[in-house]
Design a protein around this motif. Structure first.
Motif, PDB file in Angstrom:
ATOM      1  N   LEU A  59       0.703  -1.151   0.167  1.00 45.50           N
ATOM      2  CA  LEU A  59       0.250  -0.206  -0.055  1.00 45.50           C
ATOM      3  C   LEU A  59       0.705   1.442   0.150  1.00 45.50           C
ATOM      4  O   LEU A  59       0.661   2.771  -0.129  1.00 45.50           O
ATOM      5  N   GLY A  60       2.319   1.099   0.469  1.00 46.94           N
ATOM      6  CA  GLY A  60       3.405   2.315  -0.309  1.00 46.94           C
ATOM      7  C   GLY A  60       3.203   2.959   0.852  1.00 46.94           C
ATOM      8  O   GLY A  60       3.922   4.114   1.110  1.00 46.94           O
ATOM      9  N   TYR A  61       3.216   2.376   2.290  1.00 45.01           N
ATOM     10  CA  TYR A  61       2.809   3.086   3.682  1.00 45.01           C
ATOM     11  C   TYR A  61       4.473   2.733   3.879  1.00 45.01           C
ATOM     12  O   TYR A  61       5.359   1.551   3.590  1.00 45.01           O
ATOM     13  N   ARG A  62       5.372   3.373   4.759  1.00 40.13           N
ATOM     14  CA  ARG A  62       6.538   3.179   5.506  1.00 40.13           C
ATOM     15  C   ARG A  62       6.377   2.729   6.434  1.00 40.13           C
ATOM     16  O   ARG A  62       7.568   2.362   7.334  1.00 40.13           O
ATOM     17  N   ALA A  88       8.750   9.717  12.763  1.00 42.08           N
ATOM     18  CA  ALA A  88       9.517   8.671  12.124  1.00 42.08           C
ATOM     19  C   ALA A  88       9.034   7.862  11.789  1.00 42.08           C
ATOM     20  O   ALA A  88       9.175   7.274  13.182  1.00 42.08           O
ATOM     21  N   PRO A  89       9.345   6.586  10.782  1.00 46.65           N
ATOM     22  CA  PRO A  89       9.818   6.673   9.432  1.00 46.65           C
ATOM     23  C   PRO A  89       8.519   7.569   9.135  1.00 46.65           C
ATOM     24  O   PRO A  89       8.683   8.498   7.581  1.00 46.65           O
ATOM     25  N   GLY A  90       7.389   7.784   9.114  1.00 45.68           N
ATOM     26  CA  GLY A  90       6.227   8.405   9.184  1.00 45.68           C
ATOM     27  C   GLY A  90       5.185   7.654   8.448  1.00 45.68           C
ATOM     28  O   GLY A  90       3.982   8.796   8.084  1.00 45.68           O
ATOM     29  N   ILE A 101       0.835  17.926  11.534  1.00 48.70           N
ATOM     30  CA  ILE A 101       2.202  18.451  11.990  1.00 48.70           C
ATOM     31  C   ILE A 101       2.951  17.002  12.535  1.00 48.70           C
ATOM     32  O   ILE A 101       2.051  16.863  13.550  1.00 48.70           O
ATOM     33  N   ALA A 102       3.872  17.054  12.125  1.00 54.36           N
ATOM     34  CA  ALA A 102       4.871  15.980  12.433  1.00 54.36           C
ATOM     35  C   ALA A 102       6.267  16.216  13.211  1.00 54.36           C
ATOM     36  O   ALA A 102       6.059  17.413  13.231  1.00 54.36           O
ATOM     37  N   LEU A 152      14.287  12.619  14.823  1.00 55.01           N
ATOM     38  CA  LEU A 152      15.423  12.042  13.481  1.00 55.01           C
ATOM     39  C   LEU A 152      14.665  12.617  12.480  1.00 55.01           C
ATOM     40  O   LEU A 152      13.979  13.458  12.190  1.00 55.01           O
ATOM     41  N   ASP A 153      15.488  12.848  11.311  1.00 58.39           N
ATOM     42  CA  ASP A 153      15.025  12.999   9.879  1.00 58.39           C
ATOM     43  C   ASP A 153      13.531  12.159   9.755  1.00 58.39           C
ATOM     44  O   ASP A 153      13.814  11.434   9.499  1.00 58.39           O
ATOM     45  N   MET A 154      12.607  13.106   8.919  1.00 56.32           N
ATOM     46  CA  MET A 154      11.770  12.177   8.564  1.00 56.32           C
ATOM     47  C   MET A 154      11.551  12.974   7.013  1.00 56.32           C
ATOM     48  O   MET A 154      11.350  13.672   6.525  1.00 56.32           O
ATOM     49  N   GLN A 155      11.524  10.928   6.076  1.00 52.99           N
ATOM     50  CA  GLN A 155      11.382  11.862   4.392  1.00 52.99           C
ATOM     51  C   GLN A 155      10.041  12.598   4.511  1.00 52.99           C
ATOM     52  O   GLN A 155       8.603  12.145   4.624  1.00 52.99           O
ATOM     53  N   PRO A 156      10.082  13.475   3.235  1.00 44.95           N
ATOM     54  CA  PRO A 156       8.548  14.489   3.296  1.00 44.95           C
ATOM     55  C   PRO A 156       7.310  13.583   3.198  1.00 44.95           C
ATOM     56  O   PRO A 156       7.560  12.568   2.585  1.00 44.95           O
TER      57      PRO A 156
END
Ligand SMILES: C[S@@+](CC[C@H](N)C(=O)[O-])C[C@H]1O[C@@H](n2cnc3c(N)ncnc32)[C@H](O)[C@@H]1O
Length: 188
Positions: A13-16, A45-47, A63-64, A68-72
């Motif tokens: 389903l394209g979920y992270r 993260a990861p989102g 708003i997240a 850690l970094d998170m891909q948009p």
């Protein structure tokens, strides 16, 4: 369904993350009020959870925040910071008192020393409850918090009961049986 099957389904389903199915089940079972204007995702993260809201509630502002970094994620505003600094983040402060859902899947880095880990978890959980209490609107608002079955669970629940009319513990099917994780849902 086996844990791996949830991961395969998420990928399809394209979920992270397969964590989305835990949130989906909690929202479908416990929070049936479909319209959400503003959602705050703590420890995002990861989102996966942000993605789930963005896909299933297309007109919702998300708003997240994570250390850690998170891909948009489409339509999600991401802030790289600790939730301990939330009061200093203008993008979040501007919606203070107007969020209708706070979701917190936050987990600290584990040390392996149970007493230390339990204290760190409790600290982040209490902070999540306090943020929810301050940032949610007064009506029809809810919070979902991931925690763990340990000696602090009862007192965490009691703390939530100070601020929320309804407080429920929930173990979603997508959460592995042997995992101690459990979710708390609170509604105003
Ligand atoms: C289990 S992950 C969240 C998974 C996410 N819900 C998803 O579906 O992809 C927990 C996150 O909490 C974050 N975290 C831990 N302590 C934090 C803090 N003080 N402030 C913000 N994020 C924190 C971690 O960096 C980690 O990314």
């Amino acid at each position: 369904m086996h844990a791996d099957s949830w991961a395969i389904k998420a990928k399809k389903l394209g979920y992270r993350s397969r964590a989305v199915f835990k949130l989906e089940e909690i929202l479908n079972k416990l929070h049936k009020k479909k319209s959400l204007k503003n959602v705050l995702d703590l420890g995002s993260a990861p989102g996966g959870w942000s993605q789930y809201i963005s896909v299933n509630y297309p007109s919702t502002k998300v708003i997240a925040i994570d250390v850690l970094d998170m891909q948009p994620v489409e339509k999600v505003t991401f802030i790289k910071d600790s939730i301990e600094n939330i009061e200093n983040i203008d993008e979040i402060k501007i919606i203070k008192g107007r969020f209708d859902l706070v979701i917190s899947d936050i987990a600290p880095n584990l040390t392996g020393i149970n007493t230390v880990d339990d204290e760190n978890i409790l600290e982040l959980n209490l902070l999540s409850v306090n943020i929810a209490e301050k940032y949610l609107t007064d009506q029809n608002a809810a919070v979902v918090i991931k925690t763990f079955q340990n000696n602090n669970l009862k007192s965490l629940r009691k703390h939530m009961e100070l601020f929320f009319k309804i407080v429920q513990t929930y173990k979603p099917a997508a959460s592995k049986n042997k995992s101690a994780e459990i979710y708390l849902y609170g509604a105003r």
